[in-house]
Structures are given as C-alpha cells and as structure tokens.
Scaffold this motif. Sequence first.
Motif, PDB file in Angstrom:
ATOM      1  N   GLY A 169       0.824  -1.197   0.000  1.00 39.71           N
ATOM      2  CA  GLY A 169       0.000   0.000   0.000  1.00 39.71           C
ATOM      3  C   GLY A 169       0.861   1.251   0.000  1.00 39.71           C
ATOM      4  N   VAL A 170       0.428   2.271  -0.727  1.00 40.45           N
ATOM      5  CA  VAL A 170       1.100   3.566  -0.740  1.00 40.45           C
ATOM      6  C   VAL A 170       0.058   4.650  -0.474  1.00 40.45           C
ATOM      7  CG1 VAL A 170       2.937   2.826  -2.312  1.00 40.45           C
ATOM      8  CG2 VAL A 170       0.844   3.849  -3.247  1.00 40.45           C
ATOM      9  N   LEU A 171       0.533   5.838  -0.090  1.00 43.19           N
ATOM     10  CA  LEU A 171      -0.376   6.905   0.302  1.00 43.19           C
ATOM     11  C   LEU A 171      -0.125   8.170  -0.509  1.00 43.19           C
ATOM     12  CD1 LEU A 171      -2.620   7.805   2.285  1.00 43.19           C
ATOM     13  CD2 LEU A 171      -0.804   8.588   3.824  1.00 43.19           C
ATOM     14  N   ILE A 172      -1.194   8.680  -1.124  1.00 41.84           N
ATOM     15  CA  ILE A 172      -1.193  10.024  -1.707  1.00 41.84           C
ATOM     16  C   ILE A 172      -1.796  10.928  -0.636  1.00 41.84           C
ATOM     17  CG2 ILE A 172      -1.997  11.496  -3.591  1.00 41.84           C
ATOM     18  CD1 ILE A 172      -2.338   8.944  -5.274  1.00 41.84           C
ATOM     19  N   LEU A 173      -0.940  11.634   0.074  1.00 37.69           N
ATOM     20  CA  LEU A 173      -1.351  12.418   1.235  1.00 37.69           C
ATOM     21  C   LEU A 173      -1.493  13.894   0.847  1.00 37.69           C
ATOM     22  CD1 LEU A 173      -1.930  12.551   4.272  1.00 37.69           C
ATOM     23  CD2 LEU A 173       0.530  12.909   4.627  1.00 37.69           C
ATOM     24  N   LEU A 174      -2.723  14.381   0.836  1.00 33.62           N
ATOM     25  CA  LEU A 174      -3.003  15.752   0.428  1.00 33.62           C
ATOM     26  C   LEU A 174      -3.070  16.673   1.642  1.00 33.62           C
ATOM     27  CD1 LEU A 174      -5.887  15.024  -2.129  1.00 33.62           C
ATOM     28  CD2 LEU A 174      -3.434  15.178  -2.589  1.00 33.62           C
ATOM     29  N   TYR A 175      -2.463  17.846   1.506  1.00 34.88           N
ATOM     30  CA  TYR A 175      -2.563  18.867   2.552  1.00 34.88           C
ATOM     31  C   TYR A 175      -2.430  20.234   1.897  1.00 34.88           C
ATOM     32  CZ  TYR A 175       2.539  19.414   2.301  1.00 34.88           C
ATOM     33  OH  TYR A 175       3.824  19.646   1.867  1.00 34.88           O
ATOM     34  N   GLU A 176      -2.881  21.256   2.624  1.00 36.00           N
ATOM     35  CA  GLU A 176      -2.867  22.607   2.077  1.00 36.00           C
ATOM     36  C   GLU A 176      -1.774  23.434   2.736  1.00 36.00           C
ATOM     37  OE1 GLU A 176      -6.182  25.936   0.770  1.00 36.00           O
ATOM     38  OE2 GLU A 176      -6.507  24.825   2.627  1.00 36.00           O
ATOM     39  N   ASP A 177      -1.093  24.240   1.930  1.00 40.13           N
ATOM     40  CA  ASP A 177      -0.057  25.139   2.433  1.00 40.13           C
ATOM     41  C   ASP A 177      -0.041  26.392   1.566  1.00 40.13           C
ATOM     42  OD1 ASP A 177       2.148  26.155   3.858  1.00 40.13           O
ATOM     43  OD2 ASP A 177       3.570  25.226   2.467  1.00 40.13           O
TER      44      ASP A 177
ATOM     45  N   PRO B 108       5.104   7.422  -0.346  1.00 42.23           N
ATOM     46  CA  PRO B 108       5.390   6.683   0.887  1.00 42.23           C
ATOM     47  C   PRO B 108       4.511   5.441   0.969  1.00 42.23           C
ATOM     48  CG  PRO B 108       4.192   8.727   1.348  1.00 42.23           C
ATOM     49  CD  PRO B 108       4.590   8.776  -0.086  1.00 42.23           C
ATOM     50  N   GLY B 109       5.110   4.346   1.399  1.00 37.17           N
ATOM     51  CA  GLY B 109       4.365   3.096   1.478  1.00 37.17           C
ATOM     52  C   GLY B 109       5.297   1.911   1.462  1.00 37.17           C
ATOM     53  N   GLY B 110       4.711   0.729   1.404  1.00 32.17           N
ATOM     54  CA  GLY B 110       5.538  -0.474   1.423  1.00 32.17           C
ATOM     55  C   GLY B 110       4.687  -1.725   1.421  1.00 32.17           C
ATOM     56  N   ARG B 111       5.266  -2.806   1.887  1.00 28.18           N
ATOM     57  CA  ARG B 111       4.613  -4.099   1.772  1.00 28.18           C
ATOM     58  C   ARG B 111       3.693  -4.385   2.954  1.00 28.18           C
ATOM     59  NH1 ARG B 111       9.763  -8.205   2.675  1.00 28.18           N
ATOM     60  NH2 ARG B 111      10.108  -7.772   4.889  1.00 28.18           N
ATOM     61  N   PHE B 112       2.672  -5.148   2.665  1.00 30.58           N
ATOM     62  CA  PHE B 112       1.699  -5.595   3.666  1.00 30.58           C
ATOM     63  C   PHE B 112       2.384  -6.529   4.660  1.00 30.58           C
ATOM     64  CE2 PHE B 112      -1.427  -8.718   5.092  1.00 30.58           C
ATOM     65  CZ  PHE B 112      -2.499  -7.922   5.475  1.00 30.58           C
TER      66      PHE B 112
ATOM     67  N   PRO C  26      -3.076   2.151  -4.098  1.00 34.10           N
ATOM     68  CA  PRO C  26      -2.800   3.568  -3.845  1.00 34.10           C
ATOM     69  C   PRO C  26      -3.964   4.188  -3.055  1.00 34.10           C
ATOM     70  CG  PRO C  26      -2.724   3.026  -6.212  1.00 34.10           C
ATOM     71  CD  PRO C  26      -3.432   1.916  -5.501  1.00 34.10           C
ATOM     72  N   VAL C  27      -3.694   4.566  -1.832  1.00 39.39           N
ATOM     73  CA  VAL C  27      -4.683   5.137  -0.926  1.00 39.39           C
ATOM     74  C   VAL C  27      -4.575   6.661  -0.980  1.00 39.39           C
ATOM     75  CG1 VAL C  27      -5.444   5.246   1.486  1.00 39.39           C
ATOM     76  CG2 VAL C  27      -4.535   3.101   0.556  1.00 39.39           C
TER      77      VAL C  27
END
Length: 213
Positions: free
Chosen positions: A49-57, A82-86, A132-133
Amino acid sequence: MNFDELTRFLEKRVQLSMPGESAHQIMKPKLPNGAPLKMRHEVPPRKGGVLILLYEDQGLIHFPLIQRPNYDGIHSGQMALPGGRFEEEDLDQYQTALRETHEEIGVHHEQVKIIGNLSEFFVAASNYMVLPVIGRIDFKPRFVPEPREVHDIITPPITDLIDPNKLKEKEITVKNGFKMQCPYFDLEGRTVWGATAMMLSEMVQILNEFPDK
C-alpha cells in the motif's frame, strides 16, 4: 483549487468506475524500440500500500514524494509515494499505507483522514500488487524522513500533476545497464517515472474531471 471541495469531490469520485489500466498505460515505460515491456513471475504477487497524502499550504494543495536511498535493489534512488509491503499485523492495505507512511516520513495515522483509493496496481518489476490510498491531513505536516528508507522528501503542488509541461519523456538506464523509454513527471526537478508515475496518472485523470481545477 479549494482543498475541501477537492477532497469532497474525490470522496465521491473514487466510488465510481475508475480509469485504471487506460490511465496506467499513458505512463508505462517501453523498450527503446517502442515495444512493450514483459515481465513474468513464478510466484503470486505480494500485497502493498502507498499513500497520496493531500494537505494545504499557502493556498496550494501539496503531497509528499520520497526519494529512495541508493542500494543494491531494483528501486534504488527512485522517487516513490510513501508506502511499502503488507505485514501480518496490518488489517488491510489501507493500514499498510498508513503504517509505512508513519515509519518513512513521520506522519501518524491518527492525523490522516482516508478519502478512498485508486485502482489496485501491479508493480511488475518487484511483483507487488499495490493499493494507492488517498488521504488528507488538515495542517502542513512536519515530515521526518527515516534515513534507512528515505534519502529525501519533496512536496510538489497537486496542480503540477495536471500541468502538461510537467509531463516529459526520456531514456532511462536502470540496473545492469537495461535501457527503457520512459514517460515521467518532472516534479521539483525530479524524475517521477515507472510504477509511481503510472499510479499518479490515474490521479491525473480524476483531477482533470474536477470542475474547479
């Protein structure tokens, strides 16, 4: 692009039919002669699993990408989500993405609100089936790279993904001198290609559906 409006749009959009393979193919590397790459594995793929992490700046929506350290492996030095194996202790691939993000860049899972996920993606080079989360965090994180797994962190604005000037192509030489012709995203001067670019390509297609991009 309004952060709350975009994340509400994404929450609804990921519940519908996804572009999947048609989006992945846009960023798929080829052999220098234009022929498709073919890889076969004798064992079933592992989950990841990997993460598309959204934030505002400062009025822009960003997401982190990591650069892997140089090592004796197939993804040495590459840009990645960012992410890796289960692992056995993970309930699902969502938890994998959150756990690995905490380990790699220091963002705790309790700070992240899950929006949903893109299409599951088969990473042929390493024989992983990756989810992709998409998540959001309501403040600018303080990223803390884990030095054994992360050489550097960049935080491009999400609008760079849908900027056609950031979509490029070049020949890339990987381990053992193997050459490929690779579409890539030029993000903060880094070359984002391969599996990461293919997963982000689906995000691009969805972002292009957002009416206020």
